[in-house]
Design a protein around this motif. Structure first.
Motif, mmCIF file in Angstrom:
data_model
loop_
_atom_site.group_PDB
_atom_site.id
_atom_site.type_symbol
_atom_site.label_atom_id
_atom_site.label_comp_id
_atom_site.label_asym_id
_atom_site.label_seq_id
_atom_site.Cartn_x
_atom_site.Cartn_y
_atom_site.Cartn_z
ATOM 1 N N PHE A 195 0.917 -1.260 -0.422
ATOM 2 C CA PHE A 195 0.014 0.038 -0.327
ATOM 3 C C PHE A 195 0.971 1.230 0.022
ATOM 4 O O PHE A 195 0.619 2.051 -1.011
ATOM 5 C CB PHE A 195 -0.891 -0.233 1.450
ATOM 6 C CG PHE A 195 -1.399 1.319 1.384
ATOM 7 C CD1 PHE A 195 -2.498 1.315 0.397
ATOM 8 C CD2 PHE A 195 -1.358 1.680 2.618
ATOM 9 C CE1 PHE A 195 -3.833 2.805 0.611
ATOM 10 C CE2 PHE A 195 -1.830 3.274 2.734
ATOM 11 C CZ PHE A 195 -3.008 3.935 1.387
ATOM 12 N N PHE A 196 2.247 1.267 0.658
ATOM 13 C CA PHE A 196 2.876 2.176 1.010
ATOM 14 C C PHE A 196 3.009 2.765 -0.408
ATOM 15 O O PHE A 196 3.596 3.420 -0.782
ATOM 16 C CB PHE A 196 3.667 2.413 2.323
ATOM 17 C CG PHE A 196 3.268 2.705 3.263
ATOM 18 C CD1 PHE A 196 2.451 4.091 3.835
ATOM 19 C CD2 PHE A 196 3.146 1.978 3.926
ATOM 20 C CE1 PHE A 196 1.481 3.888 5.348
ATOM 21 C CE2 PHE A 196 2.225 2.446 5.194
ATOM 22 C CZ PHE A 196 1.248 3.388 5.687
ATOM 23 N N ALA A 197 3.598 1.620 -0.851
ATOM 24 C CA ALA A 197 4.502 1.707 -2.437
ATOM 25 C C ALA A 197 4.197 2.260 -3.133
ATOM 26 O O ALA A 197 4.159 3.140 -4.766
ATOM 27 C CB ALA A 197 5.228 0.369 -2.657
ATOM 28 N N LEU A 198 2.622 1.946 -3.167
ATOM 29 C CA LEU A 198 1.283 2.546 -4.182
ATOM 30 C C LEU A 198 1.391 3.611 -4.021
ATOM 31 O O LEU A 198 1.578 4.434 -5.106
ATOM 32 C CB LEU A 198 0.245 1.765 -4.228
ATOM 33 C CG LEU A 198 -1.168 2.203 -4.752
ATOM 34 C CD1 LEU A 198 -0.649 2.204 -6.507
ATOM 35 C CD2 LEU A 198 -1.987 1.938 -4.619
ATOM 36 N N VAL A 199 1.332 4.544 -2.704
ATOM 37 C CA VAL A 199 1.091 5.848 -2.320
ATOM 38 C C VAL A 199 2.042 6.544 -3.114
ATOM 39 O O VAL A 199 2.255 7.172 -3.798
ATOM 40 C CB VAL A 199 0.875 6.195 -1.406
ATOM 41 C CG1 VAL A 199 0.551 7.874 -0.648
ATOM 42 C CG2 VAL A 199 -0.604 5.435 -0.951
ATOM 43 N N SER A 200 3.636 6.124 -2.564
ATOM 44 C CA SER A 200 4.429 6.733 -3.365
ATOM 45 C C SER A 200 4.722 6.237 -4.668
ATOM 46 O O SER A 200 4.945 7.722 -4.411
ATOM 47 C CB SER A 200 5.970 5.935 -2.814
ATOM 48 O OG SER A 200 5.867 5.743 -1.333
ATOM 49 N N ALA A 201 4.673 5.565 -5.508
ATOM 50 C CA ALA A 201 5.039 5.844 -6.882
ATOM 51 C C ALA A 201 3.674 6.403 -7.440
ATOM 52 O O ALA A 201 4.234 7.174 -8.246
ATOM 53 C CB ALA A 201 4.448 4.773 -7.088
ATOM 54 N N VAL A 202 2.694 6.795 -6.834
ATOM 55 C CA VAL A 202 1.502 7.266 -7.239
ATOM 56 C C VAL A 202 2.488 8.838 -7.245
ATOM 57 O O VAL A 202 1.453 9.760 -7.989
ATOM 58 C CB VAL A 202 0.296 7.608 -6.762
ATOM 59 C CG1 VAL A 202 -0.805 8.705 -6.771
ATOM 60 C CG2 VAL A 202 -0.570 6.099 -7.642
ATOM 61 N N VAL A 203 3.199 9.238 -5.694
ATOM 62 C CA VAL A 203 3.384 10.686 -5.798
ATOM 63 C C VAL A 203 4.345 11.432 -6.556
ATOM 64 O O VAL A 203 4.474 12.085 -7.371
ATOM 65 C CB VAL A 203 3.262 10.767 -4.052
ATOM 66 C CG1 VAL A 203 4.743 11.767 -4.099
ATOM 67 C CG2 VAL A 203 2.313 10.997 -2.968
ATOM 68 N N ILE A 204 5.039 9.875 -6.451
ATOM 69 C CA ILE A 204 6.274 9.930 -7.462
ATOM 70 C C ILE A 204 5.828 10.406 -9.081
ATOM 71 O O ILE A 204 6.421 11.506 -9.492
ATOM 72 C CB ILE A 204 7.257 9.229 -7.650
ATOM 73 C CG1 ILE A 204 8.024 9.125 -6.084
ATOM 74 C CG2 ILE A 204 8.551 9.195 -8.719
ATOM 75 C CD1 ILE A 204 8.451 7.739 -5.724
ATOM 76 N N ALA A 205 4.981 9.572 -9.713
ATOM 77 C CA ALA A 205 4.486 10.002 -10.787
ATOM 78 C C ALA A 205 3.495 11.543 -10.980
ATOM 79 O O ALA A 205 3.629 11.661 -12.324
ATOM 80 C CB ALA A 205 3.487 8.479 -11.116
ATOM 81 N N LEU A 206 3.000 11.765 -9.818
ATOM 82 C CA LEU A 206 2.555 12.923 -10.254
ATOM 83 C C LEU A 206 3.289 14.532 -10.111
ATOM 84 O O LEU A 206 3.457 15.594 -10.620
ATOM 85 C CB LEU A 206 1.529 13.093 -9.143
ATOM 86 C CG LEU A 206 0.195 11.807 -9.302
ATOM 87 C CD1 LEU A 206 -0.787 12.769 -8.569
ATOM 88 C CD2 LEU A 206 -0.662 12.270 -10.268
ATOM 89 N N VAL A 207 4.558 13.277 -9.591
ATOM 90 C CA VAL A 207 5.305 15.287 -8.941
ATOM 91 C C VAL A 207 6.013 15.561 -10.243
ATOM 92 O O VAL A 207 6.807 14.738 -10.499
ATOM 93 C CB VAL A 207 6.309 14.926 -7.703
ATOM 94 C CG1 VAL A 207 6.989 16.597 -7.682
ATOM 95 C CG2 VAL A 207 5.647 14.693 -6.935
ATOM 96 N N PRO A 208 6.138 16.535 -10.619
ATOM 97 C CA PRO A 208 6.934 17.192 -11.919
ATOM 98 C C PRO A 208 8.454 16.744 -12.013
ATOM 99 O O PRO A 208 9.033 17.229 -11.008
ATOM 100 C CB PRO A 208 6.107 18.480 -12.761
ATOM 101 C CG PRO A 208 5.354 19.401 -11.002
ATOM 102 C CD PRO A 208 5.569 17.448 -10.122
#
Length: 142
Positions: free
Chosen positions: A129-142
Protein backbone atom coordinates in the motif's frame (compact mmCIF):
# COMPACT_ATOMS: atom_id res chain seq x y z
CA UNK A 1 6.04 7.65 -14.99
CA UNK A 2 8.64 4.95 -15.74
CA UNK A 3 10.56 5.82 -12.58
CA UNK A 4 7.35 5.51 -10.53
CA UNK A 5 6.61 2.08 -12.06
CA UNK A 6 10.15 0.81 -11.42
CA UNK A 7 10.00 2.17 -7.87
CA UNK A 8 6.64 0.45 -7.31
CA UNK A 9 7.93 -2.95 -8.49
CA UNK A 10 11.05 -2.73 -6.32
CA UNK A 11 9.11 -1.51 -3.28
CA UNK A 12 6.51 -4.28 -3.56
CA UNK A 13 9.34 -6.82 -3.86
CA UNK A 14 10.89 -5.39 -0.70
CA UNK A 15 7.52 -5.59 1.08
CA UNK A 16 7.13 -9.26 0.11
CA UNK A 17 10.67 -10.10 1.26
CA UNK A 18 10.13 -8.19 4.54
CA UNK A 19 6.88 -10.05 5.17
CA UNK A 20 8.54 -13.43 4.58
CA UNK A 21 11.53 -12.53 6.74
CA UNK A 22 9.41 -11.30 9.63
CA UNK A 23 7.20 -14.39 9.40
CA UNK A 24 10.24 -16.68 9.60
CA UNK A 25 11.77 -14.72 12.50
CA UNK A 26 8.52 -14.92 14.44
CA UNK A 27 8.34 -18.66 13.62
CA UNK A 28 5.00 -18.15 11.86
CA UNK A 29 5.10 -21.39 9.82
CA UNK A 30 5.81 -23.50 12.93
CA UNK A 31 3.12 -21.77 14.97
CA UNK A 32 0.48 -21.99 12.22
CA UNK A 33 1.23 -25.71 11.83
CA UNK A 34 0.81 -26.23 15.59
CA UNK A 35 -2.53 -24.37 15.55
CA UNK A 36 -3.88 -25.79 12.27
CA UNK A 37 -5.42 -29.01 13.59
CA UNK A 38 -6.81 -27.49 16.78
CA UNK A 39 -5.19 -30.14 18.97
CA UNK A 40 -4.49 -29.11 22.57
CA UNK A 41 -3.18 -30.85 25.65
CA UNK A 42 -2.30 -30.00 29.22
CA UNK A 43 1.47 -29.97 29.63
CA UNK A 44 3.45 -30.02 32.83
CA UNK A 45 6.59 -27.94 33.33
CA UNK A 46 9.32 -30.47 34.17
CA UNK A 47 12.29 -28.08 34.26
CA UNK A 48 13.42 -24.53 33.62
CA UNK A 49 16.59 -23.41 31.83
CA UNK A 50 17.82 -19.86 32.14
CA UNK A 51 19.94 -18.15 29.55
CA UNK A 52 21.70 -14.83 30.09
CA UNK A 53 22.57 -12.69 27.10
CA UNK A 54 23.90 -9.18 26.73
CA UNK A 55 21.60 -6.40 25.59
CA UNK A 56 22.75 -3.91 22.94
CA UNK A 57 23.22 -1.41 25.78
CA UNK A 58 25.55 -3.85 27.57
CA UNK A 59 23.25 -4.94 30.38
CA UNK A 60 22.22 -8.52 31.06
CA UNK A 61 18.95 -10.00 29.81
CA UNK A 62 17.79 -13.26 31.34
CA UNK A 63 15.51 -15.59 29.37
CA UNK A 64 13.80 -18.56 30.98
CA UNK A 65 12.90 -21.53 28.78
CA UNK A 66 10.55 -24.10 30.33
CA UNK A 67 10.74 -27.74 29.30
CA UNK A 68 7.18 -29.01 29.00
CA UNK A 69 5.86 -32.55 28.81
CA UNK A 70 2.45 -33.65 27.52
CA UNK A 71 0.57 -36.63 26.14
CA UNK A 72 -0.77 -36.58 22.60
CA UNK A 73 -4.23 -37.88 21.73
CA UNK A 74 -2.67 -41.16 20.59
CA UNK A 75 -0.89 -41.64 23.95
CA UNK A 76 2.69 -40.62 23.12
CA UNK A 77 4.58 -38.55 25.69
CA UNK A 78 6.25 -35.51 24.17
CA UNK A 79 8.81 -33.24 25.81
CA UNK A 80 9.88 -29.92 24.31
CA UNK A 81 11.55 -26.68 25.32
CA UNK A 82 9.41 -23.58 24.76
CA UNK A 83 11.26 -20.60 23.31
CA UNK A 84 8.52 -18.35 21.92
CA UNK A 85 6.26 -17.76 24.89
CA UNK A 86 6.21 -14.94 27.39
CA UNK A 87 4.73 -17.46 29.78
CA UNK A 88 7.11 -18.68 32.50
CA UNK A 89 5.47 -21.45 34.47
CA UNK A 90 7.01 -22.73 37.69
CA UNK A 91 8.25 -26.30 37.82
CA UNK A 92 5.22 -28.58 38.19
CA UNK A 93 2.72 -26.05 36.78
CA UNK A 94 0.31 -27.07 34.03
CA UNK A 95 -0.20 -25.07 30.85
CA UNK A 96 -2.18 -25.57 27.64
CA UNK A 97 -0.13 -26.46 24.56
CA UNK A 98 -1.14 -26.45 20.89
CA UNK A 99 0.35 -29.11 18.63
CA UNK A 100 -0.01 -30.93 15.34
CA UNK A 101 -0.31 -34.71 15.17
CA UNK A 102 2.35 -34.81 12.45
CA UNK A 103 4.98 -32.98 14.52
CA UNK A 104 4.04 -32.73 18.20
CA UNK A 105 7.59 -31.66 19.19
CA UNK A 106 6.84 -28.31 17.51
CA UNK A 107 4.15 -27.59 20.09
CA UNK A 108 3.70 -24.14 21.56
CA UNK A 109 2.04 -22.49 24.52
CA UNK A 110 1.21 -19.42 22.41
CA UNK A 111 -2.50 -19.17 21.78
CA UNK A 112 -3.62 -18.59 18.19
CA UNK A 113 -3.90 -14.93 17.32
CA UNK A 114 -4.99 -13.01 14.26
CA UNK A 115 -1.69 -11.11 14.12
CA UNK A 116 0.49 -14.22 14.13
CA UNK A 117 -1.73 -16.09 11.72
CA UNK A 118 -1.63 -13.23 9.22
CA UNK A 119 1.65 -11.40 10.00
CA UNK A 120 3.12 -12.11 6.57
CA UNK A 121 0.02 -10.90 4.73
CA UNK A 122 -0.36 -7.81 6.92
CA UNK A 123 3.28 -6.70 6.48
CA UNK A 124 3.23 -7.40 2.74
CA UNK A 125 -0.10 -5.60 2.30
CA UNK A 126 0.96 -2.54 4.30
CA UNK A 127 4.26 -2.32 2.43
CA UNK A 128 2.52 -2.68 -0.91
CA UNK A 129 0.00 0.00 0.00
CA UNK A 130 2.77 2.45 0.91
CA UNK A 131 4.63 1.50 -2.28
CA UNK A 132 1.51 2.35 -4.30
CA UNK A 133 0.96 5.68 -2.56
CA UNK A 134 4.66 6.59 -2.96
CA UNK A 135 4.65 5.59 -6.63
CA UNK A 136 1.57 7.75 -7.30
CA UNK A 137 3.23 10.70 -5.58
CA UNK A 138 6.42 10.16 -7.62
CA UNK A 139 4.39 9.96 -10.83
CA UNK A 140 2.46 13.15 -10.07
CA UNK A 141 5.44 15.30 -9.05
CA UNK A 142 6.79 17.16 -12.11
Amino acid sequence: MVIAAVYFVIAVGAAVMSGKSLDRNLQGPRLRAAWAEGLTAEARCVSLRTEEVQSPEGGPIVYTHPTLEFRTDDGHTVSFEEHQSRLTPARGDSVTVYYSAANPKDATTRAPSFGMRHARTLITGAGSFFALVSAVVIALVP
